[in-house]
Every structure is written in structure tokens, then in C-alpha cells.
Design an enzyme around this catalytic site. Structure first.
Site, PDB file in Angstrom:
ATOM      1  CB  THR A  26     -10.213   4.422  -0.957  1.00 43.93           C
ATOM      2  OG1 THR A  26      -9.779   4.794   0.491  1.00 43.93           O
ATOM      3  CG2 THR A  26      -9.845   3.058  -1.342  1.00 43.93           C
ATOM      4  CG  HIS A  82      -1.890  -0.933   1.223  1.00 40.20           C
ATOM      5  ND1 HIS A  82      -3.166  -0.864   0.633  1.00 40.20           N
ATOM      6  CD2 HIS A  82      -2.079  -2.297   1.605  1.00 40.20           C
ATOM      7  CE1 HIS A  82      -3.961  -2.139   0.982  1.00 40.20           C
ATOM      8  NE2 HIS A  82      -3.222  -2.885   1.479  1.00 40.20           N
ATOM      9  CE  LYS A  90      -7.028  13.354   0.150  1.00 44.21           C
ATOM     10  NZ  LYS A  90      -7.066  12.356  -0.861  1.00 44.21           N
ATOM     11  NE  ARG A  91      -4.159  10.106  10.014  1.00 45.79           N
ATOM     12  CZ  ARG A  91      -3.724   9.230  10.859  1.00 45.79           C
ATOM     13  NH1 ARG A  91      -4.567   8.236  11.179  1.00 45.79           N
ATOM     14  NH2 ARG A  91      -2.777   9.400  11.646  1.00 45.79           N
ATOM     15  CE  LYS A 149      -3.003  10.952   3.186  1.00 44.10           C
ATOM     16  NZ  LYS A 149      -3.818   9.729   2.261  1.00 44.10           N
ATOM     17  CE  LYS A 172     -14.307   5.167   1.211  1.00 43.87           C
ATOM     18  NZ  LYS A 172     -13.318   5.279   2.293  1.00 43.87           N
TER      19      LYS A 172
HETATM   20  C1  26Q Z   1       3.434   1.227  10.412  1.00 45.65           C
HETATM   21  C2  26Q Z   1       4.284   0.889  11.315  1.00 45.65           C
HETATM   22  C3  26Q Z   1       4.106   1.349  12.735  1.00 45.65           C
HETATM   23  C4  26Q Z   1       2.857   2.161  13.005  1.00 45.65           C
HETATM   24  C5  26Q Z   1       2.049   2.368  12.095  1.00 45.65           C
HETATM   25  C6  26Q Z   1       2.269   1.744  10.864  1.00 45.65           C
HETATM   26  C7  26Q Z   1       1.176   2.054   9.710  1.00 45.65           C
HETATM   27  C8  26Q Z   1       0.105   1.824   9.931  1.00 45.65           C
HETATM   28  C9  26Q Z   1      -1.040   2.280   9.054  1.00 45.65           C
HETATM   29  C10 26Q Z   1       1.666   2.253   8.437  1.00 45.65           C
HETATM   30  C11 26Q Z   1       0.531   2.509   7.420  1.00 45.65           C
HETATM   31  C12 26Q Z   1      -0.668   2.472   7.842  1.00 45.65           C
HETATM   32  C13 26Q Z   1      -2.017   2.835   6.799  1.00 45.65           C
HETATM   33  C14 26Q Z   1      -1.582   3.006   5.635  1.00 45.65           C
HETATM   34  C15 26Q Z   1      -2.541   3.481   4.787  1.00 45.65           C
HETATM   35  O1  26Q Z   1      -3.799   3.606   5.114  1.00 45.65           O
HETATM   36  N1  26Q Z   1      -2.343   3.471   3.292  1.00 45.65           N
HETATM   37  C16 26Q Z   1      -3.174   3.606   2.132  1.00 45.65           C
HETATM   38  O2  26Q Z   1      -4.042   2.462   1.922  1.00 45.65           O
HETATM   39  C17 26Q Z   1      -5.243   2.749   1.143  1.00 45.65           C
HETATM   40  C18 26Q Z   1      -5.783   1.528   0.621  1.00 45.65           C
HETATM   41  O3  26Q Z   1      -4.819   0.849  -0.126  1.00 45.65           O
HETATM   42  C19 26Q Z   1      -4.645   3.832  -0.148  1.00 45.65           C
HETATM   43  O4  26Q Z   1      -5.608   3.964  -1.048  1.00 45.65           O
HETATM   44  C20 26Q Z   1      -3.695   4.631   0.307  1.00 45.65           C
HETATM   45  O5  26Q Z   1      -3.098   5.455  -1.014  1.00 45.65           O
HETATM   46  C21 26Q Z   1      -2.660   4.421   1.123  1.00 45.65           C
HETATM   47  O6  26Q Z   1      -2.247   5.786   1.517  1.00 45.65           O
END
Ligand code: 26Q
Length: 836
Positions: free
Chosen positions: A678, A380, A570-571, A576, A682
Site C-alpha cells: 500500500t 493478506h 516498509k517493514r 521485500k 501512497k
Molecule cells: C501473526 C501471528 C503471530 C504474531 C503476529 C502475526 C502477524 C501480525 C501482523 C502476521 C502478519 C501481520 C501483518 C501482515 C501485513 O501487514 N500484511 C500486509 O498486508 C497489506 C495489506 O493488505 C499488504 O499490502 C501487504 O502486501 C501485506 O504484506
């Protein structure tokens, strides 16, 4: 197939709600009313005089859960009996959102529920609003997992989601003096009517310690792991009811507990407090969700969380496979498709090897073959800082046996690399599971080596994966690589959150769109009909009024629903580029202040999103937005046509209000940085037009919508790479663009911060001197394209046509399409209807 929608509830479940049976299962309004009344007495136990809507919410939820129970059990029994292949979606996050409304739609009983509650003097909408949400995810990745569970069930695919039952989900966000303030999210405080605790289904989790060799009874050398600590995971199961079908799949979330024997042992020796301490330490493991972008997140506890839910899930799978389905281990890949949602569960590769070799005595080659054929890996992110690695010191201390296994996997893998590319030791170093400095384990490499397929989440992302971070792996195993573009569920993000549009669609093209979103194409026949366009606009207007009410209640800001609603939710992250949108607002502010009488089509700029608590620049961007908002909203020269809102605590529940109310969707990340997105889908499904870069799934959105129905701007991914390779100098854009210079100067001189020149300085300094995400390089192209957006907005009919075309052409972005691709290309899992 028995379709619950087609079956009148009175025929399926008997005519009346009797005192027993039908009260649990009847789908009619009478049965539901009786069930709620029962639960108010027997589950809620409150006298009528003290009942609040919250009590009715819980009673109705329990009644709805009852109605899924038989389908739920039948679904599991069915795949066991028929020995079907089951999808296991391993994900550290499931951002499920509120459940009641969605389950009513899935069972086809919203109107019955509304009538039942009305008879009890309650408004269903008020009751629905009582539900909080399990915030067990950060954003896109967690919500994608939830959309995929919805589609798997709707498409009648046997599936289990496995994850962590965090006691505290993503923090809840408040805004104070324009800054983000984090509050703990105690989502279980009022209980959770949807889950069923299964304390009898628990597995042991080992941690730390050392390994030792021994010779088993057959004389073979084996390894035993002597852990330093032991805890256990207990499962909490939530039903995932498929829309209009009997399939009701399971989300299993693991909660950490102390092992009784540990506590008992201490208790017997009189050390009561050590026993309690042990419990507290053990339960810490599933205590809290880590935010992404958190510099402190590379912590032991996060590794323990990952290992914890992975080992529980794999033990559960093996337990079902061996002891309930009585299958041989050799059949594992034929009966289970395990998908790794990013690298967070990638320790599963080493853990399955450990279970097969150490616990089930398989030979290495047999175990490895089964492992690779069982796993698939979805990536991702391309951002190097987001690719997970673990320091060897932490890893070896926590999981000594796994480190040994990873060394062995690596040795055998690198032999393969050497055989395929003789003499290319550089390549060997680049591909190694251990980083070149010998300090870390590369989890993305482990996931890639241990899976039969690797996929990205949008066409562009999957291409970049093959040409950048996993280039060497693609050269070695081109056939492993594929793409599955993300999708979103139309049940939640259209039917549930946009009931007005749902009705119009049902009237215009029939209800088939809910399970076949390509049917939306049929809307194009109505574009020429002025009456249809009028209804289209009216629905959007009503949705905007609904959002405006919520904005007023939560921020005090009044919005006019006739204005354009221009939205970015979004975050918060520099890539972004929420600050790019802020620069545009400031440019308009500057024009209004310097050109008296200037007419700008009125716009409300709406932001929402959380910043990781330790990501200081992101938090300052929130401050920037709120500072600009405060100034703009209070200035009568400006607020006649501009308003700025930062919606606090954006989550799934508020998302339901936001997407249907948007006219313009902001998808403005630096090209090459957003894997897919995503939210962009939406918005499109709900008829917003997009202003965006050629990034992630925007590329495909534009392709589907038609270039003429999409506002494109900015550098392409190749151009971004080129600019950065040639020594990017952001200052050159300030020098050549007087308006940009003026905009940055306004921020710097404290225009939005009551003369304070320090608060926002780090943002300006960073943009002018570093600008890692090329905000200034894309500024002019963005602002000019926005002028065109305003021009088109003035032509109501042109805008409506474009809006309808966007919805009509959004069918590809259904998660049903995505899940069908996963099933066909990766999992080899077909539909299986569930008889009741
Ligand atoms: C990793 C290590 C330690 C702590 C937290 C994390 C961590 C947690 C969550 C790293 C990444 C995430 C989430 C990532 C995320 O939401 N990525 C998004 O995924 C979507 C679904 O595929 C995509 O549409 C987005 O582009 C992407 O940013």
C-alpha cells in the site's frame, strides 16, 4: 445530506461562542478559541504561566472531539432506528496515526483552528506535531484497516471497527551503532484525548478448563464450558469522523480487566495479594502488540488476545442485535457483515457457533447457515510461514469447547468434500482444518470454510491464492473467491500530508478529488503547461526540504533537496529485499571509487522500517544499510553525489513527511511474495515514479500509470517459480557478473565495517549459497534499470511529465474505490446519510 463543509459554522451552530452550547459545537474560529480556553481550565487545569504546546494540543483535541460527539451519537442512533446493515471490521491491528489533523480536515475546520490558535499565540503546526500516535499495528494490514474506517465513514456506510487496545503498541525503534534497538511504546503515558472509556460496556471472556454434557429443561443434550479462568473486556471507543459528512463511525478497542467477582472473592477470604495478582494476569492479555515475523509469536497469549477481542466483539454485536435493535437471530446476516482481516480473528467462526448453539440454543444447521452468511475473509499473505496454525495442545487447553466445535465443523465439511470429489482422500487430507500430521489447527482453512466470500488484496495475489494455498477450496467453491485491490485514503495521504499539492489540485481541478480520486485524471490537461510543471516541481522541492530538515534533526545527516530522493520505507524483510537496494548503492560506490571523475546524477537513498525483534537477518540488513551509509556519507569522493539515510522509527507520523518528498519509490519484492503493498500507492498518489517488480499491486499501478511511466525489472512470478523448481544456484550470478562479485567482495572484506569481516558475513553467505528471495537473480536487471532512472532524471521536464501522469492516474488506488467494491461485492451495504 447536511454537508458540514458547506455550512458556515456560524449558521449551523449560532453566531457566537456562548458560554455553554456553542463552546462544544461551534465550528467557527471564535467558538474554537473559547472551547480551547475552557478546556485549558476545566480539563487540563493548568494556569496560563505553565502552559506548553502539549497542553494546547490536548485542549484543542478535546474541543475537536466535542465537535464530533453529536454526529457520533446521531450516527449510531440512525442505524439502530433505521435497522441498517452494519459493517464490522474485525482486526487485531488498527494503525490509526495521529488524529487531530485528520479530524480537522474531516470537519472542514483547519483554517478556523489555525486562526483560533493564532489568537491564543500558538502555531497550529507546532501543536499538531505534539501528537504521538497509537502504534497499534505492524504495518500494511493495520494501516489498511485504518484507511478502510476512514473511507467507510466518508462514504456514509454504517461501520464499526473492532480490535484490541494494546497498552504498548509496536516498539519504538532507535539506531545505535547501526543496529536496531527496541524501546517500549508507552503511547498512553500522556493520556489519549480521542477515546471514551465505556466501563459499563463490558463482556466476560472465558479461558481454559473443560466441557461437560448435560440435559437441559426441554430434555435436549447440550454442552457446557466450565472455564478455568474468567476475565472481561471493557470497551474504549474512538470516533471516526467521515470527511465532509455527518457520519461519524466507531472504533471499539477492548481492554482486558480482572472480573470483580474474582478479586472480591479473594479479598473476602483475606487474600488481598491473590486478588491483585489476578488483576495483573488478566490485564496482561491486552498488554502488548505482537510483531509479525516473530518466531516466538506462536504463543498462548497471542491466541488469548485473538479470542479475547473476538468474543467481546461478537457478544457486543449479538447484544445490540437482540437487546437494542430487538431483531431475531435469523436476521443476523441481513443486519451485520463481519469481515475477518486475515486469519487473526478467524476463531470468530467457532466462537459465533458456540454463542449461537450453547448460549442461544440454535440447532447446528441453522447456526452454521447464519455463520457462513455473516462472515467474509480477507487473506493478506501467501507466505507459508505466515499462514497461522495453532498447535492442538495449546488450542485444546485454552479453548476446549472451540476445539470440539472445530472437529464437528471439520467432520461435516470433509463429508462435503468426499461427496464432491469421491475417492480423493489426498484432497480430503489437504483441505482438512487439522494438519496432516494431526498436530495443528489451520486457521486459514477455518476462515475459508466459515465465510461466504474469500478475497485477496490485489489482482495477482487473488489469482495466486486460487492457484496455490487455497487451490482446493477454489475448486470446490469457485463462486466464493474474489479480489478487492487495496487502496489508501486520499484525506490522510494527500490532503493532510501534502498541503502544497492539495492547494495545487484545488486550483487546477477543483476540490472534488478528495471524495472522487478519479478526478485526478483532469491533471493530464495541464501536463503541457510549463508553468504548471514548474509549480509541480516547486511543491516537491518544498516537501523535500521539509523531510531534509527532519532527517537532519533525527540523524545529523544533511540532504540537498535538489538531489533525487530514492526511498524504500516498509517493514524490513528479506522478501521485500532492502538488501537489493543496498547492493545497488554499493555498486555505485564501487564505480565512483574505481573510475575517478565519473559523473552520477546525485541521489539520496532513504530507508525506513522496523525489523521484528527476533528476526536476526532483518536486523542485520539494517546494520548493512547503516554501515554503507556511514562509509558513503563520510567519503568526499562519494558523498558529492551519494548519501544514504536510515530514518529511525518509521511510523504513520514520519510517513506523512516521507511519501510527499519522494521522487523514486522502491517496490522491489520478489515477484509473488508481496500480497499487495500500500506504500506503493501512497508514493504514486504523491507523484513519485516507481521502480518495481511485477508483484502485488505494482502490476495494477503499472497498468494504470502506463508501462512507459514505470521502471520495471526482474523475474515474473512464473519465472521465479521456474528458477526455484530447477535448482537455483545463486553463485552462477556471481560468476557471470564481475561487478556483482566486486560488490559482494566489498561487504565481505569489511569495507563498510572498518575491516570487520564477520558482522555482515551472514548476509553475504546467505545470498551466495541460499538466496531464498532471488536477490542475485534480479540484481543485474535492477541495476541496469536504475541507470535508466538516472538518465530520465537528468531530463527534468520528462521526469515532471511522468510524475504528473502518475498522480493523475492514481485514482483507482483510493480506499474509497476499494470500500465501494467491498460494499457491493461482499457486504451488501449501501450509504445512509445521517440527519442532525
Ligand atoms: C501473526 C501471528 C503471530 C504474531 C503476529 C502475526 C502477524 C501480525 C501482523 C502476521 C502478519 C501481520 C501483518 C501482515 C501485513 O501487514 N500484511 C500486509 O498486508 C497489506 C495489506 O493488505 C499488504 O499490502 C501487504 O502486501 C501485506 O504484506
Amino acid at each position: 445530506m447536511t454537508d458540514v463543509r458547506d455550512a458556515p459554522s456560524s449558521q449551523v451552530n449560532g453566531a457566537a461562542a456562548g458560554p455553554t452550547g456553542q463552546t462544544r459545537t461551534g465550528l467557527g474560529a471564535d467558538a474554537l478559541r473559547a472551547a480551547v480556553t475552557d478546556h485549558l481550565v476545566y480539563s487540563i487545569a493548568r494556569p496560563p504561566a505553565v502552559l506548553t504546546p502539549e497542553h494546547y494540543y490536548r485542549a484543542l483535541s478535546l474541543a475537536v472531539r466535542d465537535r464530533m460527539q453529536k454526529r457520533w451519537m446521531a450516527t449510531t442512533q440512525n442505524w439502530l432506528d433505521l435497522s441498517a446493515k452494519v459493517v464490522c471490521y474485525l482486526s487485531a491491528e488498527f494503525l490509526m496515526g495521529p488524529q487531530l489533523g485528520n479530524n480537522l480536515i474531516a470537519l472542514g475546520i483547519e483554517e478556523q483552528a489555525r486562526a483560533a490558535m493564532a489568537e491564543l499565540g500558538q502555531d497550529l503546526d507546532v501543536i499538531l506535531a505534539c501528537e504521538g500516535e497509537p502504534g497499534l499495528g505492524n504495518g500494511g494490514l493495520g494501516r489498511l484497516a485504518a484507511c478502510y474506517l476512514d473511507s467507510l465513514a466518508a462514504l456514509e456506510r454504517p461501520a464499526v471497527g473492532y480490535g484490541i487496545r494494546y497498552e504498548f503498541g509496536i516498539f519504538s525503534q532507535e539506531i545505535s551503532d547501526g543496529w536496531q534497538v527496541e524501546k517500549t511504546d508507552n503511547w498512553l503515558a500522556h493520556g489519549n484525548p480521542w477515546e471514551i472509556a465505556k466501563p459499563d460496556a463490558s463482556y466476560q471472556v472465558n479461558w481454559g478448563g473443560h466441557t461437560e454434557g448435560y440435559t437441559d429443561v426441554t430434555g435436549r443434550r447440550r454442552v457446557r464450558w466450565v472455564p478455568q479462568r474468567v476475565l472481561k473486556g471493557v470497551s474504549y471507543d474512538t470516533p471516526v469522523q467521515g470527511y465532509g459528512v455527518n457520519t461519524c463511525n466507531t472504533l471499539t478497542l477492548w481492554s482486558a480487566r480482572a472480573v470483580e467477582s474474582f478479586a472480591l472473592d479473594a479479598f473476602n477470604t483475606g487474600d488481598f495479594y491473590r486478588a491483585v495478582d489476578e488483576e495483573v494476569i488478566s490485564e496482561t492479555v491486552s498488554k502488548v502488540l505482537y510483531p509479525n515475523d516473530e518466531p516466538e509469536a506462536g504463543k498462548r497469549l497471542r491466541l488469548l488476545q485473538q479470542y479475547f477481542f473476538v468474543t467481546c466483539s461478537l457478544q457486543d454485536i449479538l447484544d445490540i442485535h437482540l437487546h437494542r435493535a430487538h431483531r431475531p437471530l435469523a436476521a443476523l446476516p441481513d443486519k451485520w457483515a463481519i469481515q475477518l482481516n486475515d486469519t487473526h480473528p478467524s476463531i470468530a467462526v467457532a466462537e459465533l457457533m458456540r454463542l449461537l448453539i450453547d448460549e442461544h440454543q440454535l440447532e447446528w444447521n441453522t447456526a452454521w447457515d447464519l455463520t457462513v452468511r455473516t462472515f467474509g475473509y480477507t487473506n493478506h499473505t501467501l507466505l507459508p510461514e505466515a499462514l497461522e496454525t495453532w498447535p492442538l495442545s495449546i488450542f485444546g487447553e485454552a479453548l476446549p469447547r472451540h476445539l470440539e466445535l472445530i472437529y464437528e465443523i471439520n467432520a461435516r465439511f470433509l463429508d462435503e468434500v468426499r461427496a464432491a470429489f469421491p475417492g480423493d482422500e489426498d484432497r480430503v487430507r489437504r483441505m482438512s482444518l487439522i494438519s496432516e500430521d494431526g498436530q495443528t489447527v489451520r486457521m486459514a482453512h477455518l476462515a475459508t470454510v466459515g465465510s461466504h466470500t474469500v478475497n485477496g488484496v490485489a489482482a495477482l495475489h487473488s489469482e495466486l491464492l486460487k492457484s496455490s494455498v487455497l487451490k482446493d477450496f477454489h475448486e470446490m467453491w469457485p463462486q466464493r473467491f474474489g479480489n478487492v485491490t487495496n487502496g489508501v485514503t486520499p484525506r490522510r495521504f494527500l490532503a493532510l500530508s501534502n498541503p502544497g499539492l492539495r492547494e495545487l489540485l484545488d486550483d487546477t481541478i477543483g476540490p472534488g478529488w478528495m471524495t472522487n480520486l478519479d478526478r485526478l485524471k483532469g491533471l493530464e490537461a495541464s501536463i503541457g503547461d510549463p508553468e504548471f510543471r514548474r509549480r509541480w516541481r516547486e511543491i516537491k522541492r518544498a516537501n523535500k526540504s521539509r523531510l531534509a530538515e527532519y532527517v537532519h534533526a533525527s540523524t545529523g545527516i544533511e540532504l540537498d533537496p535538489t538531489w533525487m530522493f530514492d526511498v524504500q520505507v516498509k517493514r524490513i524483510h528479506e522478501y521485500k529485499r532492502q538488501h537489493l537496494m543496498a547492493l545497488h548503492i554499493i555498486a555505485l560506490y564501487h564505480r565512483l571509487k574505481t573510475e575517478p571523475g565519473l559523473v552520477i546524477p546525485p541521489r539520496a537513498f532513504i530507508f525506513g522500517g522496523k525489523a521484528a525483534p527476533g528476526y536476526h537477518m532483518a536486523k542485520r540488513i539494517i546494520k548493512l544499510i547503516n554501515a554503507v551509509g556511514e562509509t558513503v556519507n563520510a567519503d568526499p569522493e562519494v558523498n558529492r553525489c551519494l548519501k544514504v539515510v536510515f530514518l529511525p522509527n518509521f511510523n504513520v507520523k514520519t510517513a506523512h513527511l516521507v511519501y510527499p518528498a519522494a521522487n523514486l519509490s522502491e517496490q522491489i519484492s520478489t515477484a509473488g511474495k508481496e500480497a499487495s503493498g500500500t506504500g506503493n500507492m501512497k508514493f504514486m498518489i504523491n507523484g513519485a515514479l516507481t521502480i518495481g517488480t511485477l508483484d502485488g499491486a505494482n502490476v495494477e499501478i503499472r497498468q494504470e500509470a502506463g508501462a512507459e511511466n514505470f521502471f520495471l525489472f526482474g523475474l515474473t512470478e512464473e519465472q521465479v517459480a521456474e528458477v526455484q523448481a530447477n535448482g537455483y544456484r545463486p553463485l552462477s550470478h556471481v560468476e557471470s557478473d564481475p561487478e556483482l562479485a566486486a560488490v559482494l567482495e566489498l561487504i565481505a572484506r569489511g569495507e563498510f565495517t572498518r575491516g570487520d569481516t564477520e558482522v555482515l558475513r551472514p548476509i553475504v553467505d546467505n545470498l551466495v549459497h541460499h538466496d531464498p528471495f532471488l536477490v542475485l537473480a534480479d540484481y543485474r536487471s535492477y541495476v541496469d534499470r536504475q541507470a535508466e532512472v538516472s538518465k530520465v532524471w537528468l531530463d527534468r521536464d520528462a521526469w515532471s511529465r511522468m510524475s504528473i501522469r502518475n498522480t493523475a492516474r492514481s485514482g483507482r488506488f483510493s480506499s474509497d474505490r476499494a470500500i465501494q467494491e467491498y460494499c457491493a461485492q461482499i457486504w451488501g451495504v449501501g450509504p445512509m446519510s445521517v440527519p442532525l
